[in-house]
Design a protein around this motif. Structure first.
Motif, PDB file in Angstrom:
ATOM      1  N   LYS C 214       0.823  -1.210   0.000  1.00 12.55           N
ATOM      2  CA  LYS C 214       0.000   0.000   0.000  1.00 12.55           C
ATOM      3  C   LYS C 214       0.859   1.264   0.000  1.00 12.55           C
ATOM      4  O   LYS C 214       0.573   2.235  -0.695  1.00 12.55           O
ATOM      5  CB  LYS C 214      -0.882  -0.040   1.248  1.00 12.55           C
ATOM      6  N   GLU C 218       1.045   4.130  -2.886  1.00 11.46           N
ATOM      7  CA  GLU C 218       0.722   5.532  -2.648  1.00 11.46           C
ATOM      8  C   GLU C 218       1.866   6.442  -3.037  1.00 11.46           C
ATOM      9  O   GLU C 218       1.652   7.589  -3.414  1.00 11.46           O
ATOM     10  CB  GLU C 218       0.377   5.739  -1.172  1.00 11.46           C
ATOM     11  N   HIS C 273      -2.710  -0.281 -11.034  1.00 13.22           N
ATOM     12  CA  HIS C 273      -2.761   0.690  -9.940  1.00 13.22           C
ATOM     13  C   HIS C 273      -2.325   2.004 -10.537  1.00 13.22           C
ATOM     14  O   HIS C 273      -1.446   2.054 -11.375  1.00 13.22           O
ATOM     15  CB  HIS C 273      -1.806   0.289  -8.818  1.00 13.22           C
TER      16      HIS C 273
END
Lengths: 190, 160, 393
Positions: C214, C218, C273
C-alpha cells in the motif's frame, strides 16, 4: 525507399536539395543529405507527413574539409518500422550553425547541446545553448580532429607528466590527418 | 586482579575504537559503486567490520571510499566533501579509475588521473572493478594502518 | 498530470492578491547532487521549489564524462568492447552485443547458431540482473531496505554464473566479434535452469512485498505521468515508453539475432494501480519483463545444440567505408550505435556515436517535475532508472 523519401522532401521543401548518399558497400547504410539552411523545414515535413516520429540522436562528425551533423530518426510504427540518417554539412569551422529543431522534437534539446559541446556547431534559437558534458568554461571542442587538450583546469593538471607514459599518450592513428587539421586551424587563426 | 578491569594503552584504545567503526560515506561514482554496494549487501557483508552504516552526509562519516572515475568537473566536489568530513578521516581509493585514471588514462581529457591529485589517499585498491573481497581486504589494510597510529605523532592532533 | 495540491484535507493553494499583497516570494533553488544517496550516480538536478512543490527541475550532466567516444577513435574494433561495457555497467552484455552487432553487420560475418543462442541467454540473464538492481535501488530510494538485500542476493547468483564463464562479475568482455568468447558446458547450463526454478517463485514474493504494497503504491501511483505523445517527442524507449502504454519492443518489432524464433510477450503498463504512464506502471513493466526473460531463457536451454561459438573473423578487422546505425533493446531502453568507418586502410573507427537511452530519459525530467513534491521527484528519478555511465559516456 530512400529515393522516394528524398523526392518527397524535395517536393515539399523548396531549396532542400535532398540527395541520397548511396553507401558504397551493400552492408552499410545509405543516408540523405539536405541543405543546412532548410533543416527546420525538412524536419517539420518529416514530422507532419508521419514519415518519422522519433528523433533518436544527433551525431556530429569532423571530416576535416567539412563538419557534418547527422540526425538519426526512427519511426515507431508496428506496421512499418523505419530509420533514417539525415545529414547536413557546413564548411565553416568557426561559426557553423543550423536552426534548432527542439520546437518540433523536444528530444533535440539535449542532443544539440551535446553536438555543440563536442563539435562546436551552433544551433540558432536553442532555448538553453550551453555545454552539457564538459564544464561550462572548457576550452575547445573535444571531438574535432585538431583538438589539443588544455594543460590545466581549475588548478588541476589534466595529463600530469609523472603519471603518464607520454609516448603512449599521443593518438597513434591518423597522425597525418590530425596534423593537417591542426595546421589548417592554426593557419586560419593566424 | 579483580573482574571488570582491563589494562591497555591509550594508543591501542583509541585505535581500536576508530578502526572498528569506520562509517563510510556513500560516494559511489561509477561501476565500482555497484561493487561497493554488493560489498555492503548480504553476501559480502561489510557490516561485520563495523562499516555498516553508510552515511549520506560527509559530516558524520569517517571513511570516504572513492569508487569510480573522478572527472575534472567532479574533482572540486570531491575536495569539498573531503574538507567537510570531520577528523579523523580516511580515504580509500577504489578501482583503477580512482587510483591513476584507469582505462581512461590515455586520451581522457576530462578524467582526473587519480583521486590523489585532490585528496590524500590512505589505501589504494586495484581492480576494474575490484571484487568485493578485494575491497574488504582494502578495509582490513586500512584497519591495520589505523592500528599503527600513535597519538603523540598523530596527524589528527594539533601540536601546540 | 495530477496537481499535488489535491490532497484531501489540505488548505486551498494560497493565491496572491496583487492589489493588496506586498509580500514577494521567490522560488527556492535547491541542489540535488552530485553526491546524493538517491540520484543513482553523479546526477545533479537543480530544483526550484515553491515551499514543498517543485516548480522546475534542471538536470546538469557531465560529472561522469569519461571521453569514451574520443577513445574509440584510437582503439581497434576489438579493443573497444571493454569500453562499451563500461557505458551501462549494469547491463554490460547488452551494450557489448549492440556494438558487436554493428561491427558484424559491416563486416558481413556469419555468427554460428550456438553463439547466437548463448548471446540471447546471457543478455536475458543480464536483463533479469539489471531489472533486479532497478527494483532493489528503487525500493531503497523510497525508504525500504529489505528489497535491496533480496535483489542483491538474487543478483549475486546470476553474477556467479557469469563469473564462471567470463571471469568477471560486472564488466565481462564476453561477447566478441564473431561469436562469444567462452562456451558453457552442461553442468553450467544445468545450474542456469536450477537458478530459474528457484528464482521464479521468489518473484511472486517480491510482487507481494513491494508491487502490491500500500505504501509503495501511494508513493508511486499517479506520480510523474507522461503521455505517449510526450514519450515519442522526447525519444523515450524501453520501459519508460512501454509504461505509458505504447507497445514497442525492438525484440518483437525489428527482431535481431534469433529473437524471431522465440515466444514471449511485450509487457506494457495497464493501469492496474494508478494511471498509465506513472511511476508504478514503469516499475511493473520491469518486473513483468523479468518473467518474460525467464521464459526466453528456458526456450534457449531447450534449443541449444553443440556447435562452434566463434565465426570466421579476420585477424585484423578492417571495415569497408561507410556507416551503420544499429539499435537493440537494452534493459533501459534502445541503445543505438552509429559507427562510421573511413575505409579498409584503418583498423579503428572514424567515429563511434552512442545513442544512450538514459540520456534521452534524463531530458524528460524537466517535463515530469513541475507540480510534484520533492519526495515524488525522488520517486520519478528512480522510475526512469538511469545509469550515469551511459548518460555521460
Amino acid at each position: 525507399m530512400l529515393n522516394e523519401l528524398a523526392a518527397k522532401i524535395n517536393a515539399a521543401v523548396a531549396g532542400a536539395n535532398a540527395q541520397v548518399l548511396q553507401a558504397e558497400d551493400a552492408k552499410c547504410e545509405s543516408s540523405i543529405l539536405v541543405e543546412g539552411t532548410q533543416i527546420h523545414a525538412v524536419c517539420a515535413f518529416l514530422k507532419s507527413s508521419g514519415s518519422m516520429n522519433v528523433l533518436q540522436a544527433i551525431s556530429g562528425v569532423d571530416y576535416v574539409e567539412h563538419l557534418e551533423v547527422v540526425y538519426l530518426f526512427a519511426k515507431f510504427d508496428p506496421a512499418a518500422p523505419a530509420q533514417l540518417l539525415l545529414k547536413v554539412r557546413t564548411t565553416d569551422r568557426v561559426n557553423g550553425n543550423f536552426d534548432t529543431i527542439s520546437d518540433l522534437f523536444p528530444a533535440a534539446n539535449f542532443q544539440e547541446r551535446e553536438c555543440y559541446d563536442m563539435l562546436g556547431v551552433r544551433f540558432n534559437n536553442h532555448p538553453d545553448h550551453r555545454r552539457i558534458l564538459c564544464p561550462d568554461d572548457w576550452q575547445g571542442y573535444p571531438l574535432r580532429k585538431d583538438y589539443v587538450t588544455q594543460k590545466n583546469y581549475n588548478g588541476m593538471e589534466v595529463f600530469p607528466e609523472g603519471k603518464m607514459n607520454m609516448a603512449d599518450r599521443e593518438f597513434i592513428v591518423r597522425q597525418d590527418m590530425i596534423k593537417k587539421a591542426q595546421e589548417a586551424a592554426a593557419g586560419k587563426v593566424q | 586482579m579483580q573482574d571488570g578491569i582491563a589494562l591497555t594503552t591509550l594508543d591501542e584504545f583509541f585505535n581500536w575504537g576508530r578502526k572498528n567503526s569506520l562509517w563510510p560515506m556513500t560516494f559511489g561514482l561509477a561501476c565500482c559503486a555497484i561493487e561497493m554496494m554488493a560489498t555492503g549487501a548480504a553476501k559480502y557483508d561489510l557490516e561485520r567490520f563495523g562499516c555498516g552504516a553508510f552515511m549520506a552526509t560527509p559530516r558524520r562519516s569517517d571513511l570516504m571510499i572513492v569508487a569510480g572515475t573522478v572527472t575534472l568537473k567532479m574533482a572540486t566536489r570531491v575536495k569539498l566533501l573531503y574538507e567537510q568530513m570531520a577528523e579523523p578521516k580516511y580515504v580509500i581509493s577504489m578501482g583503477s579509475c580512482a587510483n591513476k585514471g584507469g582505462p581512461y588514462w590515455q586520451h581522457g581529457y576530462h578524467v582526473l588521473k587519480g583521486v590523489d591529485e585532490v585528496v590524500p589517499v590512505d589505501v589504494y585498491v586495484p581492480g576494474c572493478p575490484p571484487r568485493p573481497e578485494a575491497l574488504i581486504e582494502g578495509v582490513m589494510t586500512l584497519q591495520k594502518k589505523i592500528a599503527n597510529e600513535r597519538l603523540l605523532r598523530d596527524k589528527w592532533v594539533k601540536h601546540a | 498530470m495530477m496537481n499535488k495540491w489535491d490532497i484531501p484535507g489540505s488548505v486551498e493553494k494560497p493565491t496572491v492578491n496583487k492589489d493588496t499583497e506586498t509580500l514577494r516570494s521567490d522560488l527556492l533553488t535547491l541542489n540535488m547532487g552530485p553526491q546524493h544517496p538517491a540520484t543513482h550516480g553523479v546526477l545533479r538536478v537543480e530544483i526550484k521549489t515553491d515551499s514543498e512543490v517543485v516548480a522546475a527541475a534542471i538536470p546538469h550532466l557531465g560529472y561522469l564524462h569519461r571521453c569514451m567516444e574520443k577513445h574509440c577513435e584510437n582503439l581497434d574494433y576489438r579493443g573497444i568492447i571493454p569500453f562499451v561495457d563500461r557505458l551501462d555497467y549494469l547491463a554490460s552484455m547488452s551494450m557489448e552485443w549492440t556494438y558487436v552487432a554493428a561491427v558484424e553487420k559491416m563486416l558481413g560475418t556469419e555468427v554460428p547458431r550456438r553463439a547466437e543462442l548463448l548471446r540471447i541467454m546471457t543478455v536475458e540473464l543480464q536483463r533479469i540482473a539489471s531489472h533486479l538492481m532497478a527494483f532493489g535501488t528503487y525500493a531503497l530510494d523510497l525508504g525500504a531496505f529489505t528489497p535491496f538485500l533480496y535483489a542483491f542476493d538474487e543478483r549475486e547468483k546470476i553474477l556467479r554464473l557469469f563469473e564462471e564463464v567470463s571471469g568477471a562479475r560486472l564488466l565481462y568482455n564476453y561477447i566478441w566479434i564473431g561469436g562469444v568468447w567462452n562456451d558453457w558446458d552442461d553442468a553450467q547450463l544445468t545450474r542456469v535452469s536450477e537458478f530459474l526454478d528457484a528464482f521464479e517463485p521468489e518473484t511472486r514474493k517480491y510482487h507481494t512485498l513491494v508491487s502490491t504494497n500500500k505504501i509503495f503504491i501511494e508513493r508511486t501511483a499517479n506520480v510523474g505521468v507522461v503521455s505517449v505523445q510526450d514519450c515519442l517527442d522526447y525519444g523515450a524507449t524501453g520501459p519508460v515508453l512501454r509504461g505509458s502504454g505504447f507497445k514497442w519492443d525492438l525484440r518483437k518489432n525489428q527482431p535481431y539475432g534469433l529473437y524471431s524464433e522465440f515466444d514471449f510477450d511485450v509487457q506494457v503498463g495497464d493501469g492496474e494501480h494508478g494511471v498509465v504512464g506513472d511511476c508504478w506502471n514503469r516499475y511493473i513493466v520491469r518486473m513483468r519483463e523479468v518473467g518474460e526473460s525467464i521464459k526466453i531463457i528456458r526456450q534457449v536451454l531447450e534449443k541449444l545444440e553443440p556447435g562452434s561459438i566463434m565465426g570466421k573473423v579476420p585477424k585484423i578487422i578492417k571495415l569497408p567505408k561507410g556507416e551503420v546505425y544499429m539499435r537493440q533493446e537494452c534493459p533501459r531502453g534502445e541503445l543505438g550505435i552509429h559507427l562510421i568507418s573511413e575505409g579498409t586502410d584503418s583498423k579503428e573507427p572514424y567515429r563511434l556515436k552512442v545513442k544512450s537511452p538514459c540520456f534521452t530519459h534524463t531530458s524528460m525530467l524537466p517535463l515530469m517535475a513541475p507540480g510534484q513534491m520533492v519526495a515524488d521527484f525522488v520517486a520519478t528519478i528512480g522510475s526512469i532508472d538511469i545509469v550515469l555511465g551511459e548518460v555521460d559516456r
